[in-house]
Design a protein around this motif. Structure first.
Motif, PDB file in Angstrom:
ATOM      1  N   ASP A 220       8.541 151.651  37.960  1.00 30.06           N
ATOM      2  CA  ASP A 220       9.246 152.610  37.139  1.00 30.06           C
ATOM      3  C   ASP A 220       9.389 154.071  37.529  1.00 30.06           C
ATOM      4  OD1 ASP A 220       6.442 152.767  37.463  1.00 30.06           O
ATOM      5  OD2 ASP A 220       6.235 153.744  35.354  1.00 30.06           O
ATOM      6  N   GLN A 221       9.096 154.086  38.971  1.00 24.90           N
ATOM      7  CA  GLN A 221       9.283 155.461  39.508  1.00 24.90           C
ATOM      8  C   GLN A 221      10.474 155.592  40.305  1.00 24.90           C
ATOM      9  OE1 GLN A 221       6.985 158.093  39.363  1.00 24.90           O
ATOM     10  NE2 GLN A 221       6.199 156.971  37.679  1.00 24.90           N
ATOM     11  N   PRO A 222      10.884 156.677  40.528  1.00 25.44           N
ATOM     12  CA  PRO A 222      12.259 157.088  41.436  1.00 25.44           C
ATOM     13  C   PRO A 222      11.989 156.110  42.995  1.00 25.44           C
ATOM     14  CG  PRO A 222      11.731 158.982  40.545  1.00 25.44           C
ATOM     15  CD  PRO A 222      10.785 158.097  40.304  1.00 25.44           C
ATOM     16  N   MET A 223      12.803 155.844  43.532  1.00 24.82           N
ATOM     17  CA  MET A 223      12.659 154.984  44.982  1.00 24.82           C
ATOM     18  C   MET A 223      11.953 155.763  45.854  1.00 24.82           C
ATOM     19  SD  MET A 223      13.843 151.992  45.639  1.00 24.82           S
ATOM     20  CE  MET A 223      12.198 151.486  46.635  1.00 24.82           C
ATOM     21  N   HIS A 224      12.031 157.139  45.872  1.00 22.56           N
ATOM     22  CA  HIS A 224      11.018 157.807  46.930  1.00 22.56           C
ATOM     23  C   HIS A 224       9.674 157.812  46.681  1.00 22.56           C
ATOM     24  CE1 HIS A 224      12.080 160.879  43.890  1.00 22.56           C
ATOM     25  NE2 HIS A 224      11.066 161.591  44.406  1.00 22.56           N
ATOM     26  N   THR A 225       9.450 157.456  45.273  1.00 20.09           N
ATOM     27  CA  THR A 225       7.941 157.341  45.207  1.00 20.09           C
ATOM     28  C   THR A 225       7.314 156.079  44.661  1.00 20.09           C
ATOM     29  OG1 THR A 225       8.029 158.362  42.686  1.00 20.09           O
ATOM     30  CG2 THR A 225       7.897 159.822  44.261  1.00 20.09           C
ATOM     31  N   ARG A 226       8.139 155.178  44.686  1.00 16.16           N
ATOM     32  CA  ARG A 226       7.809 153.937  44.246  1.00 16.16           C
ATOM     33  C   ARG A 226       6.583 153.077  45.102  1.00 16.16           C
ATOM     34  NH1 ARG A 226      13.169 150.478  42.438  1.00 16.16           N
ATOM     35  NH2 ARG A 226      13.842 151.956  40.719  1.00 16.16           N
ATOM     36  N   TYR A 227       6.499 153.251  46.357  1.00 17.31           N
ATOM     37  CA  TYR A 227       5.315 153.106  47.328  1.00 17.31           C
ATOM     38  C   TYR A 227       4.412 153.990  47.540  1.00 17.31           C
ATOM     39  CZ  TYR A 227       8.775 149.385  49.115  1.00 17.31           C
ATOM     40  OH  TYR A 227       9.416 148.328  49.064  1.00 17.31           O
ATOM     41  N   GLU A 228       3.311 153.776  46.661  1.00 15.41           N
ATOM     42  CA  GLU A 228       2.147 154.533  46.627  1.00 15.41           C
ATOM     43  C   GLU A 228       1.150 154.516  47.903  1.00 15.41           C
ATOM     44  OE1 GLU A 228      -1.599 156.038  43.501  1.00 15.41           O
ATOM     45  OE2 GLU A 228      -0.172 154.578  42.975  1.00 15.41           O
ATOM     46  N   VAL A 229       0.840 155.543  48.436  1.00 17.00           N
ATOM     47  CA  VAL A 229      -0.158 155.455  49.595  1.00 17.00           C
ATOM     48  C   VAL A 229      -1.757 155.157  48.996  1.00 17.00           C
ATOM     49  CG1 VAL A 229      -1.207 156.449  51.569  1.00 17.00           C
ATOM     50  CG2 VAL A 229       1.253 156.705  50.997  1.00 17.00           C
ATOM     51  N   ASP A 230      -2.048 154.032  49.166  1.00 18.81           N
ATOM     52  CA  ASP A 230      -3.312 153.643  48.583  1.00 18.81           C
ATOM     53  C   ASP A 230      -3.878 152.486  49.469  1.00 18.81           C
ATOM     54  OD1 ASP A 230      -5.502 152.932  47.216  1.00 18.81           O
ATOM     55  OD2 ASP A 230      -4.495 152.906  45.104  1.00 18.81           O
ATOM     56  N   HIS A 231      -4.796 152.542  50.060  1.00 13.61           N
ATOM     57  CA  HIS A 231      -5.367 151.435  50.841  1.00 13.61           C
ATOM     58  C   HIS A 231      -6.499 150.606  50.377  1.00 13.61           C
ATOM     59  CE1 HIS A 231      -3.044 153.631  53.887  1.00 13.61           C
ATOM     60  NE2 HIS A 231      -3.999 154.698  53.758  1.00 13.61           N
ATOM     61  N   HIS A 232      -6.716 150.916  48.841  1.00 20.03           N
ATOM     62  CA  HIS A 232      -7.976 150.062  48.546  1.00 20.03           C
ATOM     63  C   HIS A 232      -7.441 149.769  47.043  1.00 20.03           C
ATOM     64  CE1 HIS A 232     -10.086 151.096  51.776  1.00 20.03           C
ATOM     65  NE2 HIS A 232      -9.960 152.405  51.625  1.00 20.03           N
ATOM     66  N   PHE A 233      -6.295 149.194  46.858  1.00 19.89           N
ATOM     67  CA  PHE A 233      -5.736 148.844  45.411  1.00 19.89           C
ATOM     68  C   PHE A 233      -6.052 147.612  44.984  1.00 19.89           C
ATOM     69  CE2 PHE A 233      -2.063 148.392  47.949  1.00 19.89           C
ATOM     70  CZ  PHE A 233      -1.571 147.285  47.443  1.00 19.89           C
ATOM     71  N   LEU A 234      -6.510 146.705  46.120  1.00 25.48           N
ATOM     72  CA  LEU A 234      -6.819 145.214  45.624  1.00 25.48           C
ATOM     73  C   LEU A 234      -8.152 144.835  46.209  1.00 25.48           C
ATOM     74  CD1 LEU A 234      -3.253 143.637  46.879  1.00 25.48           C
ATOM     75  CD2 LEU A 234      -4.100 143.956  44.463  1.00 25.48           C
ATOM     76  N   SER A 235      -8.551 143.962  45.640  1.00 25.20           N
ATOM     77  CA  SER A 235      -9.965 143.036  46.133  1.00 25.20           C
ATOM     78  C   SER A 235      -9.748 142.656  47.467  1.00 25.20           C
ATOM     79  CB  SER A 235     -10.642 142.424  45.268  1.00 25.20           C
ATOM     80  OG  SER A 235      -9.763 141.237  44.663  1.00 25.20           O
ATOM     81  N   ALA A 236     -10.688 142.321  48.140  1.00 29.26           N
ATOM     82  CA  ALA A 236     -10.430 141.636  49.428  1.00 29.26           C
ATOM     83  C   ALA A 236      -9.876 140.205  49.176  1.00 29.26           C
ATOM     84  CB  ALA A 236     -11.765 141.442  49.975  1.00 29.26           C
ATOM     85  N   ASP A 237     -10.389 139.360  47.956  1.00 30.13           N
ATOM     86  CA  ASP A 237      -9.889 138.275  47.728  1.00 30.13           C
ATOM     87  C   ASP A 237      -8.325 138.308  47.230  1.00 30.13           C
ATOM     88  OD1 ASP A 237     -12.122 136.932  48.355  1.00 30.13           O
ATOM     89  OD2 ASP A 237     -12.852 136.790  46.328  1.00 30.13           O
ATOM     90  N   ALA A 238      -7.970 139.296  46.309  1.00 29.94           N
ATOM     91  CA  ALA A 238      -6.704 139.183  45.929  1.00 29.94           C
ATOM     92  C   ALA A 238      -5.618 139.821  47.096  1.00 29.94           C
ATOM     93  CB  ALA A 238      -6.549 140.088  44.705  1.00 29.94           C
ATOM     94  N   GLY A 239      -6.140 140.491  48.015  1.00 26.73           N
ATOM     95  CA  GLY A 239      -5.272 141.124  49.070  1.00 26.73           C
ATOM     96  C   GLY A 239      -5.131 139.915  49.931  1.00 26.73           C
ATOM     97  N   ASP A 240      -6.004 139.117  50.232  1.00 31.35           N
ATOM     98  CA  ASP A 240      -5.825 138.273  51.127  1.00 31.35           C
ATOM     99  C   ASP A 240      -4.889 136.883  50.421  1.00 31.35           C
ATOM    100  OD1 ASP A 240      -6.840 136.644  53.715  1.00 31.35           O
ATOM    101  OD2 ASP A 240      -7.356 135.029  52.049  1.00 31.35           O
ATOM    102  N   GLU A 241      -5.031 136.707  49.373  1.00 34.45           N
ATOM    103  CA  GLU A 241      -4.156 135.836  48.645  1.00 34.45           C
ATOM    104  C   GLU A 241      -2.425 136.178  48.712  1.00 34.45           C
ATOM    105  OE1 GLU A 241      -3.344 133.443  44.282  1.00 34.45           O
ATOM    106  OE2 GLU A 241      -5.136 134.354  44.688  1.00 34.45           O
ATOM    107  N   VAL A 242      -2.468 137.555  48.265  1.00 34.81           N
ATOM    108  CA  VAL A 242      -0.929 138.129  48.357  1.00 34.81           C
ATOM    109  C   VAL A 242      -0.327 137.808  49.845  1.00 34.81           C
ATOM    110  CG1 VAL A 242       0.377 140.342  48.303  1.00 34.81           C
ATOM    111  CG2 VAL A 242      -1.496 139.803  46.510  1.00 34.81           C
ATOM    112  N   VAL A 243      -1.294 138.334  51.031  1.00 30.98           N
ATOM    113  CA  VAL A 243      -0.842 137.881  52.406  1.00 30.98           C
ATOM    114  C   VAL A 243      -0.456 136.621  52.316  1.00 30.98           C
ATOM    115  CG1 VAL A 243      -1.606 137.967  54.732  1.00 30.98           C
ATOM    116  CG2 VAL A 243      -1.892 139.760  53.259  1.00 30.98           C
ATOM    117  N   THR A 244      -1.227 135.842  52.034  1.00 29.64           N
ATOM    118  CA  THR A 244      -1.029 134.198  52.137  1.00 29.64           C
ATOM    119  C   THR A 244       0.115 133.836  51.472  1.00 29.64           C
ATOM    120  OG1 THR A 244      -3.443 133.731  52.398  1.00 29.64           O
ATOM    121  CG2 THR A 244      -2.238 131.812  51.660  1.00 29.64           C
ATOM    122  N   ILE A 245       0.352 134.147  50.287  1.00 30.60           N
ATOM    123  CA  ILE A 245       1.853 133.701  49.525  1.00 30.60           C
ATOM    124  C   ILE A 245       2.831 134.426  50.435  1.00 30.60           C
ATOM    125  CG2 ILE A 245       2.902 134.251  47.593  1.00 30.60           C
ATOM    126  CD1 ILE A 245       0.360 134.242  46.046  1.00 30.60           C
TER     127      ILE A 245
END
Length: 412
Positions: A220-245
């Motif tokens: 919902d943000q303008p393109m220049h702010t759509r990617y938020e710098v955040d290194h801890h927004f997913l749990s380890a399990d969810a992050g690993d599943e996103v990478v696997t998919i």
């Protein structure tokens, strides 16, 4: 032993920022000494569009394609050089139809992923085809759009089956919005897809070869702010599943430069869009993550040409279906099986070993480049080409600050 020169073709559309970055980094990399003792130099060449004889031999060993998903002449050239000349392509042109979303949805549903309920509905308006009226009159069944939507449940999304860049996507909350969106769809073929409500985070992952960066995305943000710098927004399990998919999709379809969008609710990952023939790698979109993307693209392309990695035109789907159909495997065990198949396709262990032995200086090369005047000049020129004059100062400060944050985070 004689030096070996490899040519990487860049098949481009309107973009110029990341190609210039990639070209600069290849120059800075210079030569790579392989396990056989030979030195290898890689040069980039921008591909031009011109007539080609089907028996012509291309100069390229690898081509990064950013154009053929809509420009058919170079698409046919890619098919020719893959079939006849063994040129390595980061995305297979033979599975491009799956980039139209529909086949990708079907494939990942077949593998048991948590894709939201999806229905394909017929065109609203007749196609420009002389046979349409006869075929429609004889074979098209009348259907109840409202009943179809109700079977999915509100809210839902109407989205083009071949869409991109969010064009033509509508959130549908009621019958009136349903009919308005369908009437506006015209000759576009549309999916109705269930909405994942109350999700915790929208994750967008960019995968290049065997490397994946998962980023917090705010559509919902303008393109220049759509990617938020955040290194801890997913749990380890969810992050690993996103990478696997993300890697599963790419290995399954033989795509090696692609992005995936997932909605994460708790530890449930719902992939909603994972077929992007031309994923966003613009400096003004990725900003903080741009150096990572260039690093991954440099490492993977150099690995492919120096090791002589061969392109796999066959998709070998039976192995994935065997995992999907195993009644004794849980969902997590199936994900592990898919990850194993994907890692095997991308030769993850061989790739890591090659990077450790022959590309260990790439991180330093990228850091030196990002902190150079050459990069700042690229940033200034990109901002000036992208935004109106009165916004130049604001966006130079915005992107400059994000790049400075990346520099600080490298700890050098």
């Amino acid at each position: 032993m004689a030096d070996v020169e490899h040519t990487i073709g860049l098949l481009l559309g309107t973009e110029d920022d990341w190609p210039r970055a990639f070209e600069s980094l290849l120059r800075r990399l210079g030569t790579v000494t392989a396990a056989d003792g030979r030195t290898h130099r890689t040069r980039p060449v921008r591909v031009t569009i011109e007539p080609f004889n089907l028996r012509d031999k291309p100069q390229h060993e690898l081509v990064i394609d950013r154009l053929a998903y809509w420009y058919y002449h170079p698409r046919e050239w890619l098919k020719k050089i893959a079939l006849m000349d063994g040129v390595y392509l980061l995305n297979s042109p033979f599975t491009f139809q799956s980039m139209e979303k529909h086949a990708a949805y079907c494939a990942m549903m077949r593998l048991g992923l948590k894709v939201p309920e999806t229905v394909l509905v017929p065109f609203k308006n007749p196609l420009d085809n002389s046979r349409w009226a006869y075929t429609a009159a004889r074979y098209n069944e009348p259907f109840d759009l409202e009943a179809t939507a109700a079977s999915i449940g509100y809210p839902l999304y109407m989205k083009p089956y071949d869409g991109g860049a969010w064009v033509g996507v509508s959130k549908i909350r009621n019958v009136d919005e349903l009919h308005a969106a369908y009437d506006a769809s015209g000759e576009r073929l549309m999916h109705l897809q269930a909405s994942v409500e109350d999700y915790d985070v929208f994750a967008r992952s960019l995968t290049i070869g065997p490397e994946t960066m998962v980023m917090r995305f705010r559509p919902d943000q303008p393109m220049h702010t759509r990617y938020e710098v955040d290194h801890h927004f997913l749990s380890a399990d969810a992050g690993d599943e996103v990478v696997t998919i993300s890697r599963l999709v790419n290995a399954f379809f033989r795509w090696e430069f692609n992005s995936c969008e997932s909605l994460v609710r708790g530890d449930d990952v719902h992939p909603i869009d994972y077929a992007n023939a031309c994923p966003d790698v613009a400096l003004t979109s990725l900003h903080y993550y741009f150096p990572w993307a260039m690093t991954a693209l440099l490492r993977w392309t150099v690995f492919c040409v120096v090791t002589g990695r061969r392109m796999r035109l066959d998709t070998d789907l039976a192995g994935y279906f065997a995992v999907a159909d195993d009644p004794d495997r849980s969902y997590q065990e199936k994900l592990a099986g898919y990850r194993e198949l994907a890692d095997r396709y991308f030769e993850v262990d061989r790739y890591r070993e090659f990077c450790d032995e022959h590309l260990s200086d790439v991180d330093e090369i990228v850091y030196d480049w990002v902190t150079s005047e050459e990069f700042r000049s690229l940033l200034r020129e990109t901002v000036r080409a992208t935004y109106p004059v009165h916004e130049h100062e604001k966006f130079l400060a915005h992107f400059g600050g994000l790049i400075d944050a990346w520099i600080r985070d490298q700890g050098r």
